[in-house]
Motif scaffolding. Sequence first.
Motif, PDB file in Angstrom:
ATOM      1  N   THR A 127       0.828  -1.206   0.000  1.00  0.00           N
ATOM      2  CA  THR A 127       0.000   0.000   0.000  1.00  0.00           C
ATOM      3  C   THR A 127       0.859   1.252   0.000  1.00  0.00           C
ATOM      4  N   TYR A 128       1.864   1.291   0.858  1.00  0.00           N
ATOM      5  CA  TYR A 128       2.728   2.466   0.966  1.00  0.00           C
ATOM      6  C   TYR A 128       4.141   2.098   0.518  1.00  0.00           C
ATOM      7  N   PHE A 129       4.779   3.032  -0.187  1.00  0.00           N
ATOM      8  CA  PHE A 129       6.203   2.869  -0.501  1.00  0.00           C
ATOM      9  C   PHE A 129       7.031   3.596   0.550  1.00  0.00           C
ATOM     10  N   ASN A 130       6.821   4.903   0.702  1.00  0.00           N
ATOM     11  CA  ASN A 130       7.403   5.609   1.839  1.00  0.00           C
ATOM     12  C   ASN A 130       6.576   5.251   3.064  1.00  0.00           C
ATOM     13  N   LEU A 131       7.194   4.615   4.040  1.00  0.00           N
ATOM     14  CA  LEU A 131       6.473   4.065   5.190  1.00  0.00           C
ATOM     15  C   LEU A 131       6.244   5.093   6.299  1.00  0.00           C
ATOM     16  N   ARG A 132       6.812   6.264   6.161  1.00  0.00           N
ATOM     17  CA  ARG A 132       6.724   7.274   7.218  1.00  0.00           C
ATOM     18  C   ARG A 132       5.271   7.651   7.479  1.00  0.00           C
ATOM     19  N   GLY A 133       4.942   7.819   8.752  1.00  0.00           N
ATOM     20  CA  GLY A 133       3.579   8.168   9.131  1.00  0.00           C
ATOM     21  C   GLY A 133       2.708   6.986   9.481  1.00  0.00           C
ATOM     22  N   ALA A 588      14.522  15.836  -4.868  1.00  0.00           N
ATOM     23  CA  ALA A 588      13.586  15.638  -3.750  1.00  0.00           C
ATOM     24  C   ALA A 588      12.290  14.982  -4.214  1.00  0.00           C
ATOM     25  N   GLU A 589      11.828  15.296  -5.404  1.00  0.00           N
ATOM     26  CA  GLU A 589      10.576  14.732  -5.918  1.00  0.00           C
ATOM     27  C   GLU A 589      10.684  13.234  -6.124  1.00  0.00           C
ATOM     28  N   ALA A 590      11.891  12.758  -6.422  1.00  0.00           N
ATOM     29  CA  ALA A 590      12.098  11.339  -6.720  1.00  0.00           C
ATOM     30  C   ALA A 590      11.781  10.442  -5.531  1.00  0.00           C
ATOM     31  N   TYR A 591      11.787  10.999  -4.319  1.00  0.00           N
ATOM     32  CA  TYR A 591      11.525  10.218  -3.114  1.00  0.00           C
ATOM     33  C   TYR A 591      10.026  10.053  -2.832  1.00  0.00           C
ATOM     34  N   GLU A 592       9.202  10.819  -3.532  1.00  0.00           N
ATOM     35  CA  GLU A 592       7.771  10.809  -3.247  1.00  0.00           C
ATOM     36  C   GLU A 592       6.922  10.261  -4.386  1.00  0.00           C
ATOM     37  N   VAL A 593       7.492  10.149  -5.582  1.00  0.00           N
ATOM     38  CA  VAL A 593       6.734   9.728  -6.754  1.00  0.00           C
ATOM     39  C   VAL A 593       6.210   8.301  -6.573  1.00  0.00           C
ATOM     40  N   LEU A 594       4.961   8.095  -6.939  1.00  0.00           N
ATOM     41  CA  LEU A 594       4.335   6.775  -6.816  1.00  0.00           C
ATOM     42  C   LEU A 594       3.967   6.217  -8.187  1.00  0.00           C
ATOM     43  N   TYR A 595       3.972   4.909  -8.286  1.00  0.00           N
ATOM     44  CA  TYR A 595       3.483   4.154  -9.432  1.00  0.00           C
ATOM     45  C   TYR A 595       4.253   4.440 -10.715  1.00  0.00           C
ATOM     46  N   GLU A 596       5.545   4.670 -10.563  1.00  0.00           N
ATOM     47  CA  GLU A 596       6.472   4.650 -11.678  1.00  0.00           C
ATOM     48  C   GLU A 596       7.818   4.204 -11.144  1.00  0.00           C
ATOM     49  N   TYR A 597       8.686   3.772 -12.052  1.00  0.00           N
ATOM     50  CA  TYR A 597       9.961   3.212 -11.612  1.00  0.00           C
ATOM     51  C   TYR A 597      10.957   3.246 -12.755  1.00  0.00           C
ATOM     52  N   LEU A 598      12.210   3.086 -12.403  1.00  0.00           N
ATOM     53  CA  LEU A 598      13.265   2.876 -13.378  1.00  0.00           C
ATOM     54  C   LEU A 598      13.422   1.379 -13.594  1.00  0.00           C
ATOM     55  N   VAL A 608      -0.042   2.527 -16.842  1.00  0.00           N
ATOM     56  CA  VAL A 608      -1.390   3.090 -16.717  1.00  0.00           C
ATOM     57  C   VAL A 608      -2.152   2.208 -15.732  1.00  0.00           C
ATOM     58  N   TYR A 609      -2.553   2.777 -14.610  1.00  0.00           N
ATOM     59  CA  TYR A 609      -3.161   1.982 -13.548  1.00  0.00           C
ATOM     60  C   TYR A 609      -4.564   2.463 -13.182  1.00  0.00           C
ATOM     61  N   GLU A 610      -5.129   3.349 -13.997  1.00  0.00           N
ATOM     62  CA  GLU A 610      -6.492   3.822 -13.754  1.00  0.00           C
ATOM     63  C   GLU A 610      -7.392   3.374 -14.898  1.00  0.00           C
ATOM     64  N   GLN A 611      -8.520   2.802 -14.551  1.00  0.00           N
ATOM     65  CA  GLN A 611      -9.432   2.273 -15.555  1.00  0.00           C
ATOM     66  C   GLN A 611      -9.918   3.383 -16.486  1.00  0.00           C
ATOM     67  N   GLY A 612      -9.876   3.109 -17.761  1.00  0.00           N
ATOM     68  CA  GLY A 612     -10.385   4.057 -18.751  1.00  0.00           C
ATOM     69  C   GLY A 612      -9.421   5.150 -19.142  1.00  0.00           C
ATOM     70  N   ALA A 613      -8.271   5.245 -18.483  1.00  0.00           N
ATOM     71  CA  ALA A 613      -7.333   6.326 -18.771  1.00  0.00           C
ATOM     72  C   ALA A 613      -6.656   6.115 -20.125  1.00  0.00           C
ATOM     73  N   THR A 614      -6.498   7.196 -20.870  1.00  0.00           N
ATOM     74  CA  THR A 614      -5.772   7.149 -22.142  1.00  0.00           C
ATOM     75  C   THR A 614      -4.604   8.135 -22.149  1.00  0.00           C
ATOM     76  N   THR A 615      -4.413   8.835 -21.014  1.00  0.00           N
ATOM     77  CA  THR A 615      -3.240   9.671 -20.811  1.00  0.00           C
ATOM     78  C   THR A 615      -2.673   9.355 -19.440  1.00  0.00           C
ATOM     79  N   ARG A 616      -1.444   9.769 -19.200  1.00  0.00           N
ATOM     80  CA  ARG A 616      -0.833   9.538 -17.892  1.00  0.00           C
ATOM     81  C   ARG A 616       0.061  10.724 -17.548  1.00  0.00           C
ATOM     82  N   LYS A 617      -0.154  11.271 -16.353  1.00  0.00           N
ATOM     83  CA  LYS A 617       0.725  12.300 -15.823  1.00  0.00           C
ATOM     84  C   LYS A 617       1.821  11.604 -15.023  1.00  0.00           C
ATOM     85  N   LEU A 618       3.065  12.009 -15.246  1.00  0.00           N
ATOM     86  CA  LEU A 618       4.175  11.335 -14.605  1.00  0.00           C
ATOM     87  C   LEU A 618       5.332  12.308 -14.411  1.00  0.00           C
ATOM     88  N   TYR A 619       6.310  11.863 -13.614  1.00  0.00           N
ATOM     89  CA  TYR A 619       7.457  12.712 -13.298  1.00  0.00           C
ATOM     90  C   TYR A 619       8.721  12.154 -13.941  1.00  0.00           C
TER      91      TYR A 619
END
Length: 673
Positions: A127-133, A588-598, A608-619
């Motif tokens: 569920t969480y990648f950064n476990l803090r909190g 700094a952003e690289a530590y918080e980005v979710l659902y993408e990877y090298l 693409v992990y959202e149903q019906g999506a045909t675009t994707r916003k990413l970092y």
Amino acid sequence: MKLEKLETGFVLTHKGQVILRHSFDNPCLFLGAGSANFDMYRGNFDITDYVIERLPMRNFAVQEVDDKILITFSAEGQETIVFTAEETAEGRLKIAFTSKKPELNRFWLRIAATATEKVYGCGEQLTYFNLRGHNFPLWTSEPGVGRNKNTYITWQADVKDRAGGDYYNTNYPQPTYVSSDKYFAHLQTTAYADFDFRHDDFHELQAWEIPEYLLVDKEDSFADLVKNICGVFGNQPELPDWVLDGVILGIQGGTDITIEKINRAKEAGVKVAGAWCQDWQGIKMTSFGKRLQWDWQWNKELYPDLDTKIHELKKEGLRFLGYINPYVLEDFPLYNEAQEKGFLATKEDGSKYVVDFGEFYCGVVDFTNPEAFEWYKGVIKKNMIEFGLDGWMADFGEYLPTDCYLSNGKSAEIEHNNWPTRWAQCNHEAIEEAGKTADILFFMRAGYTGIQGYCHTLWGGDQCVNWNIDDGMPSVINAALSSGLMGNGIHHSDIGGYTTLHGMKRDRELFMRWAEFAAFTPIMRSHEGNRPADNHQFDSDDETLAHLAAMTRVFTHLKPYIKALSKENAETGMPAQRPLFMHFEDDAEAYEVLYEYLFGRDLLVAPVYEQGATTRKLYLPADEWVHVWSGETYTGGWVEVNAPIGQPPVFYRKNSADAALLSKIAEAADYKA
């Protein structure tokens, strides 16, 4: 290692990193006593603890002996525990714990932290990648269905099956975390543990025993840190070459159906590396769906002529994979043999002990008995390797009940978390002793400390056949990244998911998007799910077959790239799927980005992990990135790209040494929607 004495406390540092900060008013250690209750229902645990006492260890005395620092903590005027801190030959900080009060079985240690620090790992967290909190109970179990108490699916699973799970439930926990400050901390214990990352100035590590030791080390880079971690826990071997020749198709139903489905897939242009037939030893039908007959030998009725067909397929370049787990079905031949030889766990009085696995009962092979361990390795060698299997799912490992009795005399509560590692070792040694490590693929979902040196690859477990971030396709990305930081750099998942309950049914879009994701992981493998008739399958229609064919062309095109990643993982522990900060530590952003990877150093993948999506916003971290489908170059920051079916957002680094290969991904796919 350095100890700074203060007026009422001390500060212990290692390579400049503050590890323990102790004072009379803010002690770093608490000890106590408690009594736990473990209520298991089919691998799901309801765990409660009654804490009898929790004592702050305020008073201490320091003694330096040779290169060691001894810290003796006292409570109520009595010496209670001794910390022996030293640097190992490898330069790590090791703090061993010696209890002076055997009646104390609860342990809370506070590791110094900062408010901005981020934390990752603790095994495979979904569920969480950064476990803090959050706090994370660490106990291997079924992960639960839905894994979110606020969802309808989880509520239904809880009400009907006692199997809903929560954000922290995982097949593979491990009492180890990695900090954004580039250090790792590992608590050596197999007891129930809970790592609490909710406080600004400390991380509290709890265990329901006095652990053996704390191990810490710090490096200048994350690459060196992961290599260091693998130096502690071991390395996975390289993948067999044939695994990279295409998809491993999950097929059930017998010899003729398997060959028919393979041929149809190949005729559609699908690159097929093998067939994974989990029902090779027969099936049992239950209310959950199609289950397996847990007596680990070829079922001649369901798979006639498999003893010859398996070798014919291999000559055609197709491997056959099966299934096994560490339990044996009551009143079947393997159970009867194990029971007669005394190889099964028992009740306290030595009488028969079986576990409810859902409308059937099984014996637990007692891996603490050396003879039983060798016997089960023999089952794997004879019934699977000698028969001709080129791989298998080594399932389960999480189910060891806490009330059974084992031959080594240890409490099953203490052995429970260690069971997946024992199970992985059994498979690994059977393969190694047969001289087949370079040719056989086995994969597990369960794990714990030390699995890295035994488990050849993880798979993400039984995700739901949906888009849910807690238990659907997105959760597998977190799973791969967190376990990769622990030294499990080869990871994959069931294409399309598995769990088909409470109204969930896999549709075409989910299968296609999951296949796109899998093409940019080290292994492609599909699964029919627990209710195959309810799910869209790889051969449900021509459109799905054409799409899968394109994704397997991408996967096989990347074979030299993935092969190099597998070799790098085996040698250095560097995972194939990596968080962005692995190579962009100052972003700094690289530590918080979710659902993408090298994927390796030079591919950035944002499924693409959202149903019906045909675009994707990413970092994109600052670099020159080429979009593999359009050829357009980006230099970093948040971007949005078109992502129709067949074109998952993937970028390669323009100055990559593999640019010639990576620039032809779109050409290799040759897919027209």
